[in-house]
Design a protein around this motif. Structure first.
Motif, mmCIF file in Angstrom:
data_model
loop_
_atom_site.group_PDB
_atom_site.id
_atom_site.type_symbol
_atom_site.label_atom_id
_atom_site.label_comp_id
_atom_site.label_asym_id
_atom_site.label_seq_id
_atom_site.Cartn_x
_atom_site.Cartn_y
_atom_site.Cartn_z
ATOM 1 N N ASN A 1 -16.829 11.789 1.946
ATOM 2 C CA ASN A 1 -15.564 11.673 1.206
ATOM 3 C C ASN A 1 -15.719 12.109 -0.248
ATOM 4 O OD1 ASN A 1 -14.184 10.598 3.335
ATOM 5 N ND2 ASN A 1 -14.235 8.485 2.618
ATOM 6 N N SER B 1 -13.066 14.702 6.007
ATOM 7 C CA SER B 1 -14.263 14.858 5.165
ATOM 8 C C SER B 1 -15.496 15.094 6.034
ATOM 9 C CB SER B 1 -14.501 13.609 4.318
ATOM 10 O OG SER B 1 -13.419 13.349 3.495
ATOM 11 N N MET C 1 -14.014 3.723 -8.987
ATOM 12 C CA MET C 1 -12.848 4.236 -9.704
ATOM 13 C C MET C 1 -11.678 4.304 -8.725
ATOM 14 S SD MET C 1 -12.357 7.986 -11.453
ATOM 15 C CE MET C 1 -14.015 8.074 -12.087
ATOM 16 N N HIS C 2 -10.478 4.009 -9.227
ATOM 17 C CA HIS C 2 -9.302 4.071 -8.355
ATOM 18 C C HIS C 2 -9.100 5.509 -7.847
ATOM 19 C CE1 HIS C 2 -5.067 4.251 -7.184
ATOM 20 N NE2 HIS C 2 -5.204 2.965 -6.904
ATOM 21 N N ASP D 1 -19.559 3.777 -3.433
ATOM 22 C CA ASP D 1 -19.294 4.528 -2.206
ATOM 23 C C ASP D 1 -19.730 5.992 -2.299
ATOM 24 O OD1 ASP D 1 -17.350 5.912 -3.672
ATOM 25 O OD2 ASP D 1 -15.687 4.721 -2.902
ATOM 26 N N PHE E 1 -1.826 3.698 5.371
ATOM 27 C CA PHE E 1 -3.243 3.325 5.296
ATOM 28 C C PHE E 1 -4.051 4.033 6.396
ATOM 29 C CE2 PHE E 1 -6.850 0.500 6.222
ATOM 30 C CZ PHE E 1 -7.432 0.485 4.969
ATOM 31 N N GLY F 1 -10.017 -1.293 -1.359
ATOM 32 C CA GLY F 1 -11.353 -1.531 -1.917
ATOM 33 C C GLY F 1 -12.421 -1.575 -0.832
ATOM 34 N N MET F 2 -12.161 -0.957 0.317
ATOM 35 C CA MET F 2 -13.099 -1.052 1.449
ATOM 36 C C MET F 2 -14.128 0.081 1.479
ATOM 37 S SD MET F 2 -12.435 -3.838 2.967
ATOM 38 C CE MET F 2 -13.472 -3.656 4.403
ATOM 39 N N SER F 3 -14.049 1.049 0.561
ATOM 40 C CA SER F 3 -14.854 2.266 0.722
ATOM 41 C C SER F 3 -16.370 2.030 0.681
ATOM 42 C CB SER F 3 -14.444 3.319 -0.311
ATOM 43 O OG SER F 3 -14.511 2.759 -1.599
ATOM 44 N N ALA G 1 -11.886 14.357 -11.913
ATOM 45 C CA ALA G 1 -12.629 15.558 -11.503
ATOM 46 C C ALA G 1 -11.942 16.825 -12.017
ATOM 47 C CB ALA G 1 -12.758 15.590 -9.981
ATOM 48 N N ASP H 1 -21.377 10.334 -0.185
ATOM 49 C CA ASP H 1 -20.611 10.222 1.059
ATOM 50 C C ASP H 1 -19.831 11.514 1.289
ATOM 51 O OD1 ASP H 1 -19.402 7.703 2.811
ATOM 52 O OD2 ASP H 1 -17.927 9.300 2.544
ATOM 53 N N LEU I 1 -17.341 0.816 4.016
ATOM 54 C CA LEU I 1 -17.273 1.921 4.994
ATOM 55 C C LEU I 1 -18.441 2.874 4.799
ATOM 56 C CD1 LEU I 1 -13.435 2.490 4.874
ATOM 57 C CD2 LEU I 1 -14.735 2.020 6.963
ATOM 58 N N TYR J 1 0.825 -1.222 0.000
ATOM 59 C CA TYR J 1 0.000 0.000 0.000
ATOM 60 C C TYR J 1 0.860 1.275 0.000
ATOM 61 C CZ TYR J 1 -3.806 3.184 1.130
ATOM 62 O OH TYR J 1 -4.710 4.219 1.090
ATOM 63 N N ARG K 1 -7.738 11.488 6.653
ATOM 64 C CA ARG K 1 -8.431 11.971 5.443
ATOM 65 C C ARG K 1 -9.936 11.757 5.544
ATOM 66 N NH1 ARG K 1 -5.591 15.543 2.391
ATOM 67 N NH2 ARG K 1 -3.470 15.156 3.075
HETATM 68 P P1 FAD Z 1 -7.898 3.013 0.293
HETATM 69 O O1 FAD Z 1 -6.776 3.758 -0.337
HETATM 70 O O2 FAD Z 1 -7.718 1.580 0.528
HETATM 71 O O3 FAD Z 1 -8.212 3.783 1.648
HETATM 72 C C1 FAD Z 1 -8.915 3.208 2.755
HETATM 73 C C2 FAD Z 1 -10.039 4.110 3.166
HETATM 74 O O4 FAD Z 1 -9.540 5.378 3.551
HETATM 75 C C3 FAD Z 1 -11.042 4.397 2.056
HETATM 76 O O5 FAD Z 1 -11.963 3.360 1.903
HETATM 77 C C4 FAD Z 1 -11.634 5.704 2.526
HETATM 78 O O6 FAD Z 1 -12.619 5.504 3.496
HETATM 79 C C5 FAD Z 1 -10.445 6.403 3.162
HETATM 80 N N1 FAD Z 1 -9.824 7.267 2.162
HETATM 81 C C6 FAD Z 1 -8.899 6.948 1.234
HETATM 82 N N2 FAD Z 1 -8.577 8.027 0.495
HETATM 83 C C7 FAD Z 1 -9.340 9.037 0.953
HETATM 84 C C8 FAD Z 1 -9.470 10.405 0.597
HETATM 85 N N3 FAD Z 1 -8.757 10.964 -0.376
HETATM 86 N N4 FAD Z 1 -10.343 11.157 1.274
HETATM 87 C C9 FAD Z 1 -11.059 10.640 2.283
HETATM 88 N N5 FAD Z 1 -10.981 9.355 2.669
HETATM 89 C C10 FAD Z 1 -10.128 8.563 2.008
HETATM 90 N N6 FAD Z 1 -14.396 8.299 -1.229
HETATM 91 C C11 FAD Z 1 -15.568 7.725 -0.871
HETATM 92 O O7 FAD Z 1 -15.603 6.973 0.100
HETATM 93 N N7 FAD Z 1 -16.723 8.018 -1.551
HETATM 94 C C12 FAD Z 1 -16.731 8.834 -2.647
HETATM 95 O O8 FAD Z 1 -17.771 9.074 -3.244
HETATM 96 C C13 FAD Z 1 -15.501 9.414 -3.050
HETATM 97 N N8 FAD Z 1 -15.459 10.224 -4.142
HETATM 98 C C14 FAD Z 1 -14.286 10.856 -4.454
HETATM 99 C C15 FAD Z 1 -14.298 11.755 -5.521
HETATM 100 C C16 FAD Z 1 -13.144 12.430 -5.871
HETATM 101 C C17 FAD Z 1 -13.169 13.414 -6.996
HETATM 102 C C18 FAD Z 1 -11.956 12.191 -5.132
HETATM 103 C C19 FAD Z 1 -10.692 12.920 -5.487
HETATM 104 C C20 FAD Z 1 -11.937 11.306 -4.066
HETATM 105 C C21 FAD Z 1 -13.105 10.616 -3.715
HETATM 106 N N9 FAD Z 1 -13.136 9.699 -2.646
HETATM 107 C C22 FAD Z 1 -14.321 9.117 -2.285
HETATM 108 C C23 FAD Z 1 -11.942 9.469 -1.787
HETATM 109 C C24 FAD Z 1 -11.054 8.278 -2.215
HETATM 110 O O9 FAD Z 1 -10.710 8.398 -3.577
HETATM 111 C C25 FAD Z 1 -11.752 6.938 -1.981
HETATM 112 O O10 FAD Z 1 -12.150 6.865 -0.627
HETATM 113 C C26 FAD Z 1 -10.833 5.746 -2.250
HETATM 114 O O11 FAD Z 1 -10.371 5.780 -3.574
HETATM 115 C C27 FAD Z 1 -11.607 4.467 -1.986
HETATM 116 O O12 FAD Z 1 -10.866 3.335 -2.345
HETATM 117 P P2 FAD Z 1 -10.254 2.362 -1.273
HETATM 118 O O13 FAD Z 1 -11.252 1.985 -0.270
HETATM 119 O O14 FAD Z 1 -9.575 1.267 -2.043
HETATM 120 O O15 FAD Z 1 -9.179 3.319 -0.595
#
Ligand code: FAD
Ligand code: FO1
Length: 493
Positions: free
Chosen positions: A444, A339, A403-404, A439, A328, A296-298, A412, A442, A301, A282, A335
């Motif tokens: 986030n 939000s 989306m990643h 996700d 992580f 991929g936990m979002s 965006a 939210d 969450l 990570y 982060r």
């Molecule tokens: P991991 O990298 O594995 O992170 C673990 C957890 O940490 C995530 O599940 C999330 O809860 C939190 N996290 C990670 N990155 C961020 C971040 N930048 N801001 C706040 N929390 C974070 N997140 C959402 O949950 N819902 C959305 O609708 C969403 N839309 C987004 C739109 C834009 C334009 C951007 C720039 C970011 C957005 N995010 C959103 C934040 C982030 O991109 C996602 O949380 C993340 O990609 C989810 O994948 P993961 O669970 O594999 O993340």
């Protein structure tokens, strides 16, 4: 009721929204954001209050088909998760009620029907949830408690104001982390045999059962305006009928995602696999969309099917002082909780007015800049731009529901670049994000869009057309970070 379990939820997690006095009777937990039976401080608090008065907790989920931006993709995931919640609650002898209609009205009605002594609900900084709570307050005179079961450090305790960025919130969270990072107690058992006893849920209404013997909850009669979907005689609801029936009332054009299995157990399994197989990568590879290094936990969450605190406890136990673990936790705690801080303290979290002043000013001064490309919402939605990388990101979201994270920023920012105004760019980004991301809808998401388009929690960068001083991203930068051709090949609409 069985035994007193003796735990006490930290009172700093609890916020009483009115001055209603406590009395005897069932305690309703109005579950909304935190859709799980385990590791849930709001449910534990409802159980604690019920134990204190020798009564029962009753969990109610108020389901509305009008949740903004939601469609069959989201409702399918949510309802399948709730079916599992009901099962787990039954094993604890705790009744679960699925209410439909206007959520606050339905909860008020339930409170009346069971002569509830109090309502506990979970914390949520979004506008719609605040409005629902206000409406409920107008309809009940018993206490309404809000418990932050989503943030590790409760949003209100972490800070009393909107923070400038991660750098101002981080030290505040660090100071309080030890106090709030406590182990969860077990949810107590109510009733002698939990779900061994098919009658237990009904029996347990005991003190709260209305004197006139109204049968709405267990008998299934219809109430004007709201319909209670009852569990019959302590048996599980007929989810196989309820789910498709409900989904048919929603927008089914956005398909459910079969690769992400909903529910509390699936969430813990997914997190276990992440820790075992991907967490070590990570730290170094989380910004590479091809690397599969993110959790991929979002979605779990977002729907509260897993507790962030449980995840953090597991990371600290299994990866102490590990750079990937730390990186992580930065995302999961700082982060994510930033939000909530933004959405709780800034009423304009999803509009141009909410952007920081320097960002509004710089975007204003570039309103008339010529845009090299201009697309409308439909062209974006159909992934019909000149940029294959952007189109692939849009396709990833539409096809996989996720989306990643690196691509979300790029995606965006390009919407800002190729749209006539920042207001329209923000509205388009939120619309697409909320429609297709599992996700989405939210804090986030609103914060991520405001960061990308409106400089939220960021600083001013070198000035350039359209963006002004908002941080810019381009495909050359992406190419330096990862194999963009591979990503483009993987995702097409
Ligand atoms: P991991 O990298 O594995 O992170 C673990 C957890 O940490 C995530 O599940 C999330 O809860 C939190 N996290 C990670 N990155 C961020 C971040 N930048 N801001 C706040 N929390 C974070 N997140 C959402 O949950 N819902 C959305 O609708 C969403 N839309 C987004 C739109 C834009 C334009 C951007 C720039 C970011 C957005 N995010 C959103 C934040 C982030 O991109 C996602 O949380 C993340 O990609 C989810 O994948 P993961 O669970 O594999 O993340
Ligand atoms: N919350 C509810 O209390 N009732 C609902 O019917 C409901 C639907 C829903 C659909 C999609 C979605 O993403 C969220 C939904 N929520 C609902 C809210 C959710 O639980 C979260 O609280 C917020 O979206 C995020 O804070």
């Amino acid at each position: 009721m069985n035994h007193k379990s003796g735990y006490r939820v930290n009172p700093a997690r609890v916020f009483q929204l009115n001055s209603g006095a406590h009395r005897k009777g069932p305690v309703i937990y109005w579950m909304s954001r935190d859709q799980r039976a385990g590791d849930n401080w709001a449910l534990l608090y409802a159980a604690q209050l019920a134990q204190e008065t020798g009564s029962l907790p009753v969990v109610a989920y108020a389901l509305t088909e009008k949740y903004p931006g939601a469609n069959a993709r989201h409702y399918g995931f949510m309802l399948r998760g709730l079916a599992g919640v009901e099962k787990k609650l039954m094993a604890k002898g705790i009744p679960f009620r699925l209410l439909t209609g206007n959520p606050p009205g339905a909860v008020a009605r339930l409170a009346h029907v069971v002569s509830a002594s109090a309502v506990v609900t979970d914390f949520d900084p979004l506008r719609i949830k605040k409005e629902w709570k206000k409406e409920l307050l107008r309809q009940i005179s018993i206490p309404l408690y809000e418990v932050d079961a989503h943030n590790i450090v409760p949003c209100r305790a972490a800070s009393g104001k909107q923070e400038f960025g991660a750098y101002t919130l981080r030290p505040k969270i660090r100071k309080l982390l030890e106090e709030f990072m406590d182990e969860f107690p077990d949810l107590p058992l109510f009733g002698k045999r939990g779900n061994d006893n098919p009658e237990s849920a009904q029996e347990n209404y005991g003190p709260g059962r209305p004197a006139d013997g109204k049968e709405e909850l267990n008998g299934g009669s219809r109430l004007p305006g709201e319909i209670f979907i009852p569990a019959e005689d302590g048996r599980s609801m007929d989810w196989h009928r309820i789910i498709p029936g409900f989904l048919n009332k929603t927008d089914t054009s956005v398909k459910e995602i079969e690769t992400i299995v909903p529910g509390e157990d699936a969430a813990m399994d997914a997190f276990g696999s992440f820790m075992q197989e991907r967490l070590p990568a990570y730290g170094d590879h989380r910004n590479d969309p091809n690397a599969g290094a993110v959790s991929g936990m979002s979605a779990y969450l977002h729907f509260g099917q897993i507790s962030a605190q449980r995840m953090a406890l597991e990371i600290l136990k299994n990866f102490p002082k590990n750079p990937s673990g730390d990186s992580f936790l930065e995302e999961l705690i700082v982060r994510k909780e930033l939000s909530d801080n933004l959405c709780h303290y800034n009423d304009h979290y999803d509009s141009f007015e909410g952007f920081p002043e320097w960002a509004r000013k710089t975007l204003d001064s570039h309103r008339k800049d010529e845009r090299e490309y201009l697309y409308d919402r439909e062209q974006f939605e159909l992934a019909d731009t000149h940029d294959p990388l952007w189109n692939a990101a849009q396709a990833e979201m539409v096809n996989t529901g996720k989306m990643h994270g690196y691509m979300r920023m790029y995606w965006a920012k390009k919407i800002l670049e190729w749209t006539p105004s920042p207001e329209e760019a923000l509205a388009t980004a939120i619309y697409l994000n909320d429609k297709y991301e599992l996700d989405g809808r939210d804090p986030n998401g609103y914060t991520g869009c405001a960061w990308s388009i409106g400089g939220m929690h960021d600083r001013a960068w070198g000035e350039r057309p359209v963006f002004g001083k908002i941080r810019y991203m381009n495909d050359r930068g992406a190419r330096r970070k990862f194999n963009t051709d591979l990503y483009i090949n993987n995702f097409q609409l």
